[in-house]
Write a protein that holds these residues in place. Structure first.
Motif, PDB file in Angstrom:
ATOM      1  N   ALA A 135       0.816  -1.215   0.000  1.00 21.87           N
ATOM      2  CA  ALA A 135       0.000   0.000   0.000  1.00 21.87           C
ATOM      3  C   ALA A 135       0.852   1.268   0.000  1.00 21.87           C
ATOM      4  O   ALA A 135       0.439   2.291  -0.521  1.00 21.87           O
ATOM      5  CB  ALA A 135      -0.935  -0.003   1.207  1.00 21.87           C
ATOM      6  N   ASP A 186      -2.892   2.446  -6.558  1.00 23.62           N
ATOM      7  CA  ASP A 186      -3.759   3.399  -7.248  1.00 23.62           C
ATOM      8  C   ASP A 186      -3.526   3.444  -8.758  1.00 23.62           C
ATOM      9  O   ASP A 186      -4.190   4.211  -9.456  1.00 23.62           O
ATOM     10  CB  ASP A 186      -3.563   4.805  -6.660  1.00 23.62           C
ATOM     11  CG  ASP A 186      -4.071   4.900  -5.231  1.00 23.62           C
ATOM     12  OD1 ASP A 186      -5.014   4.160  -4.874  1.00 23.62           O
ATOM     13  OD2 ASP A 186      -3.522   5.705  -4.459  1.00 23.62           O
ATOM     14  N   LYS A 218      -6.122  -6.612  -8.302  1.00 25.38           N
ATOM     15  CA  LYS A 218      -7.045  -5.846  -9.142  1.00 25.38           C
ATOM     16  C   LYS A 218      -7.874  -6.746 -10.051  1.00 25.38           C
ATOM     17  O   LYS A 218      -9.089  -6.576 -10.141  1.00 25.38           O
ATOM     18  CB  LYS A 218      -6.275  -4.819  -9.977  1.00 25.38           C
ATOM     19  CG  LYS A 218      -5.809  -3.615  -9.161  1.00 25.38           C
ATOM     20  CD  LYS A 218      -5.079  -2.614 -10.030  1.00 25.38           C
ATOM     21  CE  LYS A 218      -4.671  -1.397  -9.245  1.00 25.38           C
ATOM     22  NZ  LYS A 218      -5.737  -0.423  -9.080  1.00 25.38           N
ATOM     23  N   GLU A 235      -9.695  -5.128  -4.692  1.00 24.49           N
ATOM     24  CA  GLU A 235      -9.176  -3.797  -4.382  1.00 24.49           C
ATOM     25  C   GLU A 235      -9.699  -3.241  -3.063  1.00 24.49           C
ATOM     26  O   GLU A 235      -9.052  -2.398  -2.445  1.00 24.49           O
ATOM     27  CB  GLU A 235      -9.487  -2.816  -5.514  1.00 24.49           C
ATOM     28  CG  GLU A 235      -8.669  -3.084  -6.751  1.00 24.49           C
ATOM     29  CD  GLU A 235      -8.963  -2.064  -7.827  1.00 24.49           C
ATOM     30  OE1 GLU A 235      -8.303  -1.019  -7.814  1.00 24.49           O
ATOM     31  OE2 GLU A 235      -9.852  -2.324  -8.636  1.00 24.49           O
ATOM     32  N   TYR A 236     -10.854  -3.729  -2.624  1.00 20.49           N
ATOM     33  CA  TYR A 236     -11.400  -3.273  -1.353  1.00 20.49           C
ATOM     34  C   TYR A 236     -10.439  -3.526  -0.186  1.00 20.49           C
ATOM     35  O   TYR A 236     -10.523  -2.863   0.849  1.00 20.49           O
ATOM     36  CB  TYR A 236     -12.760  -3.947  -1.080  1.00 20.49           C
ATOM     37  CG  TYR A 236     -12.648  -5.428  -0.824  1.00 20.49           C
ATOM     38  CD1 TYR A 236     -12.432  -5.912   0.458  1.00 20.49           C
ATOM     39  CD2 TYR A 236     -12.761  -6.346  -1.868  1.00 20.49           C
ATOM     40  CE1 TYR A 236     -12.327  -7.288   0.692  1.00 20.49           C
ATOM     41  CE2 TYR A 236     -12.653  -7.696  -1.647  1.00 20.49           C
ATOM     42  CZ  TYR A 236     -12.428  -8.159  -0.359  1.00 20.49           C
ATOM     43  OH  TYR A 236     -12.305  -9.517  -0.128  1.00 20.49           O
ATOM     44  N   PHE A 279      -7.534  -2.616  -0.024  1.00 15.24           N
ATOM     45  CA  PHE A 279      -6.702  -1.418   0.144  1.00 15.24           C
ATOM     46  C   PHE A 279      -7.460  -0.253   0.760  1.00 15.24           C
ATOM     47  O   PHE A 279      -6.840   0.713   1.195  1.00 15.24           O
ATOM     48  CB  PHE A 279      -6.119  -0.976  -1.198  1.00 15.24           C
ATOM     49  CG  PHE A 279      -5.157  -1.961  -1.783  1.00 15.24           C
ATOM     50  CD1 PHE A 279      -4.094  -2.442  -1.046  1.00 15.24           C
ATOM     51  CD2 PHE A 279      -5.310  -2.400  -3.085  1.00 15.24           C
ATOM     52  CE1 PHE A 279      -3.198  -3.341  -1.593  1.00 15.24           C
ATOM     53  CE2 PHE A 279      -4.421  -3.296  -3.637  1.00 15.24           C
ATOM     54  CZ  PHE A 279      -3.356  -3.771  -2.890  1.00 15.24           C
ATOM     55  N   ASP A 280      -8.787  -0.306   0.784  1.00 13.28           N
ATOM     56  CA  ASP A 280      -9.576   0.830   1.260  1.00 13.28           C
ATOM     57  C   ASP A 280      -9.141   1.328   2.651  1.00 13.28           C
ATOM     58  O   ASP A 280      -8.946   2.531   2.820  1.00 13.28           O
ATOM     59  CB  ASP A 280     -11.063   0.522   1.231  1.00 13.28           C
ATOM     60  CG  ASP A 280     -11.614   0.413  -0.184  1.00 13.28           C
ATOM     61  OD1 ASP A 280     -10.915   0.860  -1.139  1.00 13.28           O
ATOM     62  OD2 ASP A 280     -12.720  -0.111  -0.353  1.00 13.28           O
ATOM     63  N   PRO A 281      -8.960   0.458   3.622  1.00 11.76           N
ATOM     64  CA  PRO A 281      -8.551   0.974   4.939  1.00 11.76           C
ATOM     65  C   PRO A 281      -7.114   1.498   4.970  1.00 11.76           C
ATOM     66  O   PRO A 281      -6.716   2.178   5.909  1.00 11.76           O
ATOM     67  CB  PRO A 281      -8.676  -0.228   5.872  1.00 11.76           C
ATOM     68  CG  PRO A 281      -9.089  -1.381   5.069  1.00 11.76           C
ATOM     69  CD  PRO A 281      -9.235  -0.953   3.645  1.00 11.76           C
ATOM     70  N   ARG A 336      -5.739   3.455   2.566  1.00 11.61           N
ATOM     71  CA  ARG A 336      -5.600   4.700   1.792  1.00 11.61           C
ATOM     72  C   ARG A 336      -5.707   5.899   2.679  1.00 11.61           C
ATOM     73  O   ARG A 336      -6.271   6.001   3.661  1.00 11.61           O
ATOM     74  CB  ARG A 336      -6.654   4.772   0.692  1.00 11.61           C
ATOM     75  CG  ARG A 336      -6.354   3.826  -0.442  1.00 11.61           C
ATOM     76  CD  ARG A 336      -7.255   4.156  -1.637  1.00 11.61           C
ATOM     77  NE  ARG A 336      -6.765   3.458  -2.793  1.00 11.61           N
ATOM     78  CZ  ARG A 336      -7.286   2.319  -3.246  1.00 11.61           C
ATOM     79  NH1 ARG A 336      -8.297   1.770  -2.647  1.00 11.61           N
ATOM     80  NH2 ARG A 336      -6.774   1.751  -4.318  1.00 11.61           N
TER      81      ARG A 336
END
Length: 73
Positions: free
Chosen positions: A15, A31, A61, A66-67, A69-71, A73
């Motif tokens: 990340a 990203d 991906k 990809e979710y 990576f949400d926490p 970002r």
């Protein structure tokens, strides 16, 4: 199909990693646009750590994860 389990510290490293060159220089690898990562998959990932990280991003991906990576970002 091989199941890959990432350790939390590996996910954190992924990340934080940034693209070191090209059109997306400075972007976090997580990203990068999916078509760009897919292009690398077709052409061949770079050697070394960057290639391994890009390959991991590609797998995440294209598999719709990809979710994860949400926490981060």
């Amino acid at each position: 199909m091989e199941t890959v389990i990432m350790k939390p510290e590996a996910l954190l490293e992924l990340a934080a990693a940034r693209m070191p060159f090209g059109k997306y220089e400075g972007w976090r690898l997580i990203d990068l646009p999916e078509p760009y990562v897919v292009w690398f998959a077709g052409k061949g990932f770079p050697e070394g750590k960057l290639g391994r990280l890009l390959q991991a991003v590609h797998e995440i991906k294209v598999n719709g994860l990809e979710y994860l990576f949400d926490p981060l970002r």
